[in-house]
Design an enzyme around this catalytic site. Structure first.
Site, mmCIF file in Angstrom:
data_model
loop_
_atom_site.group_PDB
_atom_site.id
_atom_site.type_symbol
_atom_site.label_atom_id
_atom_site.label_comp_id
_atom_site.label_asym_id
_atom_site.label_seq_id
_atom_site.Cartn_x
_atom_site.Cartn_y
_atom_site.Cartn_z
ATOM 1 N N ASN A 42 57.293 -17.374 15.783
ATOM 2 C CA ASN A 42 58.647 -16.816 15.307
ATOM 3 C C ASN A 42 59.332 -17.707 14.632
ATOM 4 O O ASN A 42 59.229 -19.269 15.087
ATOM 5 C CB ASN A 42 59.224 -16.127 16.294
ATOM 6 C CG ASN A 42 59.753 -16.987 17.530
ATOM 7 O OD1 ASN A 42 58.982 -18.138 17.840
ATOM 8 N ND2 ASN A 42 60.738 -16.957 18.061
ATOM 9 N N ILE A 43 59.882 -17.330 13.485
ATOM 10 C CA ILE A 43 60.835 -18.324 12.559
ATOM 11 C C ILE A 43 62.096 -17.561 12.306
ATOM 12 O O ILE A 43 62.316 -16.620 11.571
ATOM 13 C CB ILE A 43 60.027 -18.585 11.158
ATOM 14 C CG1 ILE A 43 58.584 -18.999 11.633
ATOM 15 C CG2 ILE A 43 60.711 -19.527 10.484
ATOM 16 C CD1 ILE A 43 57.734 -18.950 10.308
ATOM 17 N N GLU A 44 63.090 -18.140 13.127
ATOM 18 C CA GLU A 44 64.354 -17.547 13.049
ATOM 19 C C GLU A 44 65.227 -18.077 11.968
ATOM 20 O O GLU A 44 64.782 -19.184 11.376
ATOM 21 C CB GLU A 44 65.156 -17.894 14.255
ATOM 22 C CG GLU A 44 64.351 -17.345 15.491
ATOM 23 C CD GLU A 44 65.081 -17.314 16.943
ATOM 24 O OE1 GLU A 44 65.971 -18.099 17.001
ATOM 25 O OE2 GLU A 44 64.567 -16.406 17.797
ATOM 26 N N CYS A 53 59.003 -12.417 13.222
ATOM 27 C CA CYS A 53 58.362 -12.771 14.553
ATOM 28 C C CYS A 53 56.899 -13.294 14.350
ATOM 29 O O CYS A 53 56.326 -13.339 13.126
ATOM 30 C CB CYS A 53 57.888 -11.445 15.080
ATOM 31 S SG CYS A 53 59.377 -9.877 15.859
ATOM 32 N N GLU A 55 54.086 -12.496 15.272
ATOM 33 C CA GLU A 55 52.773 -11.709 15.016
ATOM 34 C C GLU A 55 52.609 -11.255 13.589
ATOM 35 O O GLU A 55 51.754 -11.356 12.903
ATOM 36 C CB GLU A 55 52.953 -10.188 15.820
ATOM 37 C CG GLU A 55 52.916 -10.136 17.105
ATOM 38 C CD GLU A 55 54.215 -10.468 17.805
ATOM 39 O OE1 GLU A 55 55.178 -11.360 17.128
ATOM 40 O OE2 GLU A 55 54.454 -10.111 19.043
HETATM 41 N N1 THU Z 1 59.669 -12.118 18.738
HETATM 42 C C1 THU Z 1 58.621 -12.361 18.399
HETATM 43 O O1 THU Z 1 58.257 -13.267 17.417
HETATM 44 N N2 THU Z 1 57.725 -11.335 18.727
HETATM 45 C C2 THU Z 1 57.851 -10.459 19.409
HETATM 46 O O2 THU Z 1 57.072 -9.470 19.462
HETATM 47 C C3 THU Z 1 58.997 -9.960 20.170
HETATM 48 C C4 THU Z 1 60.441 -10.939 19.569
HETATM 49 C C5 THU Z 1 60.649 -13.322 18.430
HETATM 50 C C6 THU Z 1 61.983 -13.062 17.384
HETATM 51 C C7 THU Z 1 63.026 -13.704 17.963
HETATM 52 O O3 THU Z 1 62.926 -15.063 17.139
HETATM 53 C C8 THU Z 1 62.878 -14.040 19.314
HETATM 54 O O4 THU Z 1 61.528 -13.573 19.448
HETATM 55 C C9 THU Z 1 63.768 -13.294 19.975
HETATM 56 O O5 THU Z 1 63.920 -11.805 19.784
#
Ligand code: THU
Length: 133
Positions: A42-44, A53, A55
Site C-alpha cells: 500500500n502506498i498512502e 492498496c 493488491e
Molecule cells: N489497504 C490495502 O492495502 N489493502 C486492503 O485490501 C485493505 C486496505 C491499505 C490502504 C491503506 O493504506 C491502509 O491499508 C488502511 O486502510
C-alpha cells in the site's frame, strides 16, 4: 510456486509499505499464469484519496507489463509493529481482481505460517462484470 512461498513474497512486499497515516501495512504477491510473481504494497498519500492498496499495486504492475491471466494472489497485512494477521481485500480491490480473474481464482489470506485459501466468488458474490455491459 507454492502457496507458502507466495505468502512469503507478500510478507516481504509488506516491508515496503508507505503508510505514515494509517500505520496499517499491507503486502500482496500476485502469481501470473506464466509463473511470474508481481508484488505490491500500500502506498498512502497526504491527500488520502490518492492512496492505493497493495493488491491494486500488484495488479497494475502486472497488467501494465502485459499480463492478463493469473493463478493466485497472496495478501498479508496488519497494524505497524504487530505480527502480520488476516487482512481481507477492500471492496475496490475485489472489483479489480474480478476484472481479470475467474470466480474460482485463489486468494490466500493470513501470514506465511498460517493462511487460508478463499475463492474470489466467496469474497465477491453477485459481482458486476463486463458480462453485464
Ligand atoms: N489497504 C490495502 O492495502 N489493502 C486492503 O485490501 C485493505 C486496505 C491499505 C490502504 C491503506 O493504506 C491502509 O491499508 C488502511 O486502510
Amino acid at each position: 510456486m507454492d502457496d507458502k512461498s507466495l505468502m512469503a513474497a507478500a510478507q516481504r512486499a509488506r516491508e515496503n509499505s508507505h503508510s505514515p497515516y494509517s500505520h496499517f501495512r499491507v503486502g500482496a504477491a500476485l502469481l501470473s499464469a506464466s509463473g511470474k510473481v508481481y508484488t505490491g504494497c500500500n502506498i498512502e498519500n497526504a491527500a488520502f484519496s490518492a492512496t492505493v492498496c497493495a493488491e491494486r499495486t500488484a495488479f497494475f504492475k502486472a497488467v501494465s507489463e502485459g499480463e492478463r491471466e493469473f493463478a493466485a494472489l497472496a495478501i498479508v497485512g496488519g497494524k505497524e509493529g504487530e505480527t502480520a494477521k488476516f487482512c481481507a481485500p477492500c471492496g475496490v480491490c475485489r472489483q479489480v481482481i474480478a476484472e481479470f480473474c475467474p470466480p474460482k481464482f485463489k486468494v490466500l489470506l493470513g501470514d506465511e505460517n498460517d493462511f487460508k485459501a478463499y475463492t474470489l466468488d466467496t469474497l465477491l458474490p453477485f459481482s458486476f462484470s463486463s458480462k453485464d455491459l
